[in-house]
Design an enzyme around this catalytic site. Structure first.
Site, short mmCIF file in Angstrom:
data_model
loop_
_atom_site.label_atom_id
_atom_site.label_comp_id
_atom_site.label_asym_id
_atom_site.label_seq_id
_atom_site.Cartn_x
_atom_site.Cartn_y
_atom_site.Cartn_z
CE LYS A 48 -3.96 -2.01 -0.17
NZ LYS A 48 -4.85 -1.85 -1.33
N1 PMP Z 1 -3.42 -7.98 1.34
C1 PMP Z 1 -3.61 -7.07 2.29
C2 PMP Z 1 -3.07 -7.31 3.66
C3 PMP Z 1 -4.32 -5.90 2.01
O1 PMP Z 1 -4.53 -4.98 2.97
C4 PMP Z 1 -4.85 -5.71 0.71
C5 PMP Z 1 -5.62 -4.48 0.40
N2 PMP Z 1 -6.96 -4.46 0.78
C6 PMP Z 1 -4.64 -6.71 -0.26
C7 PMP Z 1 -3.91 -7.81 0.10
C8 PMP Z 1 -5.19 -6.64 -1.64
O2 PMP Z 1 -4.57 -5.68 -2.44
P1 PMP Z 1 -5.43 -4.80 -3.40
O3 PMP Z 1 -6.28 -3.89 -2.54
O4 PMP Z 1 -4.44 -4.04 -4.21
O5 PMP Z 1 -6.30 -5.68 -4.21
#
Ligand code: PMP
Length: 344
Positions: A48
């Site tokens: 993130k």
């Molecule tokens: N793993 C974790 C720990 C996350 O916080 C997130 C985000 N919600 C994701 C995977 C998935 O990534 P994305 O939001 O880019 O699909």
């Protein structure tokens, strides 16, 4: 002559360029070569960081924000932490509206990173003025010059990964990647990375990971929102109970669902076999890679990249806690003293 001091100017310079690490023991019974893209190496310990930095820099370039302005988001998770971190360095005020379900540890962590945290009641509907969505919207309207990141509906979330994660994986594999296995939450990671990789080589297969209790897999296959797919589950950050605009379903070839239990064990296995202390969704991605392998998606020529989104330290009271595992019924009273029973 004085030697130059080798130092970064700030933590933001360390975002991205995370390592690709070959998996050894965790995948040696599977056909194909497996490589982990370990996002915990980002300074905020998750993927993130990439979107927080990219979205704020785009807003700066467009003249939408300037130092001193306010950034708003509605998460106590990784995105909140990353936005707080980027805001500190760039001189923004960071406001996070979070649910009262968020653990005190998480809220303390966000406050430690300088964020102003509004804790909103979890037991009200999304359109209630007290909900964290509504509080964030109201603050955004009230605070002049504020930016609401809104990661689930922000196309820049996809672009962030198109411009960083995708090219990194392509270059690190010298274009030899054949499959990407990635979790989908907002969908930003998988969609942006997929768009870039498919532009380089349309034969690369993009394999998504979803949770039981989430609507994404069904929507991908039927282009229909089925609320019967929705029920509570434990993995945080994976899957969703709505269709996020930050997901490009056309860029994804396939989804695989994983259970809370199997994902938890796969995460613990990565620590025990590869020395990778990673989060719950990393376990989910690893578990999905195994299930895809079992279904015959790979052969010995496959180069499979598995995205591991964050660090294990955020899950100490969950998957890395034996009592929690026991309470979920995941662990059958198995402890380290009895290693025979755990097949890592
Ligand atoms: N793993 C974790 C720990 C996350 O916080 C997130 C985000 N919600 C994701 C995977 C998935 O990534 P994305 O939001 O880019 O699909």
């Amino acid at each position: 002559m004085k030697q130059e001091i080798e130092a970064y100017n700030n933590v933001l310079e360390l975002i991205g360029n995370t390592p690709l690490i070959k998996l050894q023991k965790a995948t040696n019974s599977l056909q194909g070569n497996f490589y982990a893209k370990v996002e915990a190496f980002n300074p905020g310990h998750s993927s993130k960081d990439r979107i927080a930095l990219y979205i704020l820099e785009q807003a700066e370039k467009k003249g939408i924000i300037k130092p001193g302005d306010t950034i708003i988001e509605t998460t106590s998770g990784n995105t909140g932490f990353s936005i707080a971190m980027v805001s500190i360095i760039k001189g923004y005020d960071c406001i996070l509206a979070v649910s009262s379900k968020s653990s005190p540890d998480k809220i303390d962590m966000l406050r430690a990173m300088g964020a102003k945290v509004y804790v909103c009641p979890a037991n009200v509907s999304a359109d209630d003025p007290r909900s964290y969505y509504e509080v964030a919207k109201r603050l955004h309207e009230e605070i002049k010059g504020s930016v609401y990141i809104n990661q689930y509906f922000n196309e820049l979330n996809i672009d962030a990964h198109y411009h960083s994660t995708g090219p990194e994986i392509w270059n690190q594999t010298n274009g030899q990647i054949t499959h990407l296995v990635a979790c989908s939450g907002t969908g930003g990671t998988i969609s942006g990375t997929a768009r870039f990789l498919k532009e380089q080589n349309p034969n690369i297969k993009i394999l998504g990971v979803d949770a039981f209790g989430s609507v994404l897999k069904h929507y991908h296959e039927n282009r229909e929102f089925d609320k019967n797919e929705i029920y509570p589950y434990r993995i945080e950050g994976l899957g969703k109970n709505l269709i996020p605009a930050a997901t490009d379903f056309d860029a994804i070839d396939q989804f695989m669902k994983v259970t809370d239990e199997a994902a938890a064990h796969s995460a613990r296995e990565l620590a025990k076999t590869e020395g990778m202390f990673v989060g719950y969704t990393s376990g989910a991605a690893m578990q999905a890679a195994k299930q895809y392998a079992e279904e015959g998606f790979f052969d010995e020529t496959s180069n499979v990249v598995v995205m591991l989104p964050d660090h294990g330290s955020r899950y100490m009271s969950k998957i890395y806690n034996d009592e929690w595992m026991n309470n979920q019924g995941f662990y059958d009273s198995v402890h380290e003293e009895d290693p025979k029973k755990i097949e890592y």
